[in-house]
Design an enzyme around this catalytic site. Sequence first.
Site, PDB file in Angstrom:
ATOM      1  CD  GLU A 189      -2.896  -1.201   2.402  1.00 25.97           C
ATOM      2  OE1 GLU A 189      -2.679  -0.310   3.430  1.00 25.97           O
ATOM      3  OE2 GLU A 189      -3.763  -1.770   2.538  1.00 25.97           O
ATOM      4  CG  HIS A 197      -6.191  -0.157   5.084  1.00 19.78           C
ATOM      5  ND1 HIS A 197      -4.739  -0.677   5.362  1.00 19.78           N
ATOM      6  CD2 HIS A 197      -6.725  -0.341   6.123  1.00 19.78           C
ATOM      7  CE1 HIS A 197      -4.796  -1.366   6.405  1.00 19.78           C
ATOM      8  NE2 HIS A 197      -6.136  -1.313   7.179  1.00 19.78           N
TER       9      HIS A 197
END
Length: 408
Positions: free
Chosen positions: A267, A290
């Site tokens: 990420e 997220h």
Amino acid sequence: MEVSYPKKKINVLLLENIHRDAFQLFESDGFNVRLEKAALTEQELLERIPDIHILGIRSKTNVTAPVIAKAKRLLSIGCFCIGTNQVDTQAAEGRAIPVFNAPYSNTRSVAELVIGEIIMLARRLSDQIRNNHEGKWTKVSDGCFEIRGKTLGIIGYGHIGSQVSVLAESMGMKVIFYDIQTKLPLGNAVSLPTYEDVLKNVDFLSFHVPETEETMNLFQKKHIQLMKKGSYVINASRGRVLQIDDLTEALKSGHLAGAAVDVFPEEPKANGESYKSPLHNLENVVLTSHIGGSTEEAQKNIGTEVAEKLLKFINNGSTSLSVNFPNIELGTIKPGFHRILNIHKNQPGFLRDINSIVSDMGGNILTQNLSTSMQIGYLSMEIDKNLGDELKNRIKEHPHSIRTRILY
């Protein structure tokens, strides 16, 4: 009032835009606290960690063994999130650094997102939204369903999984689940004996597990093949739980009718950074950044919960709910009492030796608490006189002692 160590000299670093309530709790208690928006790389953290006493992070800053080895002053780490896999907790334990997290505070936020994604997938809303923004009118019912009467499978029936179960059942879904531990079903949810049993019987599958060796690639091609054609997958747990390439293949082939993914194997470190995924631009795929726990309520609750645990540890030595440390709950230090906190290697005879040191120096032990793990022991004792640095240095000389603090 005299204190053991001036709080204004205790440096607190809060990263990744942790809620300001946490900052204010430390600041109001007199600590030297700094709040920063971004995560730090390992190299950046290596450069800054030697001067830090308390470190607060979320999910993007990795506290590795080399960082911990260089953290000469670090007393504790706060993970302002559910998971702690971004911290080498075993290395932290060996260096007498308890790690705290917030396993409950964003439960509702994640559960609500999952329910919303189930509805989005069933109604193909991501495709509808994209088409309409592009000026395309696509009023269709093919491939669109109500979720009432459908079966939701939950893998991991902990705080979040069980909350998803309750919300889903209230909307008319049938809930089955699997957990490696025996869990009491809520409502009419049914526990199945194996993970594979759940896969074979669901319309929707949602993961709520931590990242461990056992959960890495928990969902891959062989598992997808067990699911019936036209089912859906949701992952708001950890990015490496799903094998993304296998998921992509199943979506392209039509075996899976849709997926919602909130977490990814890799990420970006900061907002605005680009990332690439084979899931990009696939039909009926909901991708989010997220954000499972990213509500104002959740972040406020997390900020308060973790900050309060860190403050209790610093101010009175309590380690209750630490994820990597022997747990001891301690109260306020009585006037005139002096609390000795020691972390040591879990070896026979240490308590006897420490008691002898205190006795030889003329101290009277008033209370004593000891809790151990396989690696370390955590000792709290209160004595009736200030033996100061001399006692601390005597304990430090013991071959099994790792760290000692004295509070008064």
